[in-house]
Design a protein around this motif. Structure first.
Motif, PDB file in Angstrom:
ATOM      1  N   ALA A  40      76.852  -9.573  20.274  1.00 22.67           N
ATOM      2  CA  ALA A  40      77.302  -8.360  19.602  1.00 22.67           C
ATOM      3  C   ALA A  40      77.613  -8.703  18.155  1.00 22.67           C
ATOM      4  CB  ALA A  40      78.535  -7.812  20.307  1.00 22.67           C
ATOM      5  N   PRO A  41      77.582  -7.715  17.263  1.00 22.44           N
ATOM      6  CA  PRO A  41      77.865  -7.981  15.848  1.00 22.44           C
ATOM      7  C   PRO A  41      79.224  -8.642  15.672  1.00 22.44           C
ATOM      8  CG  PRO A  41      76.952  -5.798  16.116  1.00 22.44           C
ATOM      9  CD  PRO A  41      77.202  -6.318  17.496  1.00 22.44           C
ATOM     10  N   GLY A  42      79.240  -9.729  14.906  1.00 27.49           N
ATOM     11  CA  GLY A  42      80.489 -10.416  14.622  1.00 27.49           C
ATOM     12  C   GLY A  42      81.002 -11.300  15.734  1.00 27.49           C
ATOM     13  N   LYS A  43      80.234 -11.422  16.815  1.00 29.17           N
ATOM     14  CA  LYS A  43      80.672 -12.242  17.946  1.00 29.17           C
ATOM     15  C   LYS A  43      79.666 -13.349  18.221  1.00 29.17           C
ATOM     16  CE  LYS A  43      83.375  -8.675  20.295  1.00 29.17           C
ATOM     17  NZ  LYS A  43      83.644  -7.988  21.595  1.00 29.17           N
ATOM     18  N   ALA A  91      74.863  -4.816  22.495  1.00 28.11           N
ATOM     19  CA  ALA A  91      74.549  -6.130  21.922  1.00 28.11           C
ATOM     20  C   ALA A  91      73.044  -6.288  21.822  1.00 28.11           C
ATOM     21  CB  ALA A  91      75.122  -7.259  22.783  1.00 28.11           C
ATOM     22  N   MET A  92      72.639  -7.343  21.133  1.00 28.71           N
ATOM     23  CA  MET A  92      71.257  -7.780  21.184  1.00 28.71           C
ATOM     24  C   MET A  92      71.154  -8.723  22.372  1.00 28.71           C
ATOM     25  SD  MET A  92      68.344  -7.451  19.560  1.00 28.71           S
ATOM     26  CE  MET A  92      68.579  -7.203  17.795  1.00 28.71           C
ATOM     27  N   VAL A 115      70.441  -3.299  22.931  1.00 30.90           N
ATOM     28  CA  VAL A 115      71.008  -2.374  23.912  1.00 30.90           C
ATOM     29  C   VAL A 115      72.235  -1.724  23.267  1.00 30.90           C
ATOM     30  CG1 VAL A 115      72.207  -2.179  26.113  1.00 30.90           C
ATOM     31  CG2 VAL A 115      70.176  -3.629  25.921  1.00 30.90           C
ATOM     32  N   THR A 116      72.242  -0.408  23.264  1.00 29.28           N
ATOM     33  CA  THR A 116      73.358   0.335  22.693  1.00 29.28           C
ATOM     34  C   THR A 116      73.892   1.304  23.744  1.00 29.28           C
ATOM     35  OG1 THR A 116      72.394   0.195  20.482  1.00 29.28           O
ATOM     36  CG2 THR A 116      74.114   1.846  20.838  1.00 29.28           C
ATOM     37  N   VAL A 117      75.170   1.188  24.046  1.00 23.75           N
ATOM     38  CA  VAL A 117      75.799   2.038  25.052  1.00 23.75           C
ATOM     39  C   VAL A 117      76.853   2.892  24.356  1.00 23.75           C
ATOM     40  CG1 VAL A 117      77.018   2.122  27.242  1.00 23.75           C
ATOM     41  CG2 VAL A 117      75.437   0.231  26.772  1.00 23.75           C
ATOM     42  N   SER A 118      76.685   4.195  24.454  1.00 26.17           N
ATOM     43  CA  SER A 118      77.614   5.113  23.806  1.00 26.17           C
ATOM     44  C   SER A 118      78.650   5.612  24.800  1.00 26.17           C
ATOM     45  CB  SER A 118      76.845   6.287  23.203  1.00 26.17           C
ATOM     46  OG  SER A 118      76.116   6.963  24.210  1.00 26.17           O
TER      47      SER A 118
END
Length: 119
Positions: A40-43, A91-92, A115-118
């Motif tokens: 995930a971004p920043g992780k 996350a990617m 993958v994007t979960v809203s």
């Protein structure tokens, strides 16, 4: 050389499902383990699941009970069925293959699928 191509990512609402695929091609020998990671971004990159050539599986805490990983050795393809998705699953997702070799294991990564979960 081994190439890995992930597919199946996309956007989904919380509670939904997605199935990722990772197709491997190139010089693949037997007894290679295949795994999914995500970032995930920043992780940092996080372990999701792994499956041995014989089909034994292992899962990270975040995937346990919701995700299922399988592989089709005839097709050199790895799968990740993701159910009950949560926004924190965004996350990617990357595929990895690791093959025993001397003097060191051969490790290859795919380019990833988003993958994007809203909520």
């Amino acid at each position: 050389q081994v190439q890995l191509v992930e597919s199946g990512g996309g956007s989904v609402a919380a509670g939904g499902s997605l199935k990722l695929s990772c197709a491997a091609s190139g010089r693949i020998f037997g007894n290679c383990g295949m795994a999914w990671y995500r970032q995930a971004p920043g992780k940092e990159r996080e372990f999701v699941s792994i499956v041995s050539y014989s089909g034994s599986t292992g899962y990270g805490d975040s995937a346990m009970g919701r995700f299922t990983t399988t592989r089709d050795n005839a097709k050199n393809t790895l799968y990740l069925q993701m159910n009950s998705l949560k926004p924190e699953d965004t996350a990617m997702y990357y595929c990895k293959i690791e093959c025993p070799s001397f003097p060191r294991a051969q490790i290859y990564w795919g380019q990833g699928t988003q993958v994007t979960v809203s909520s």
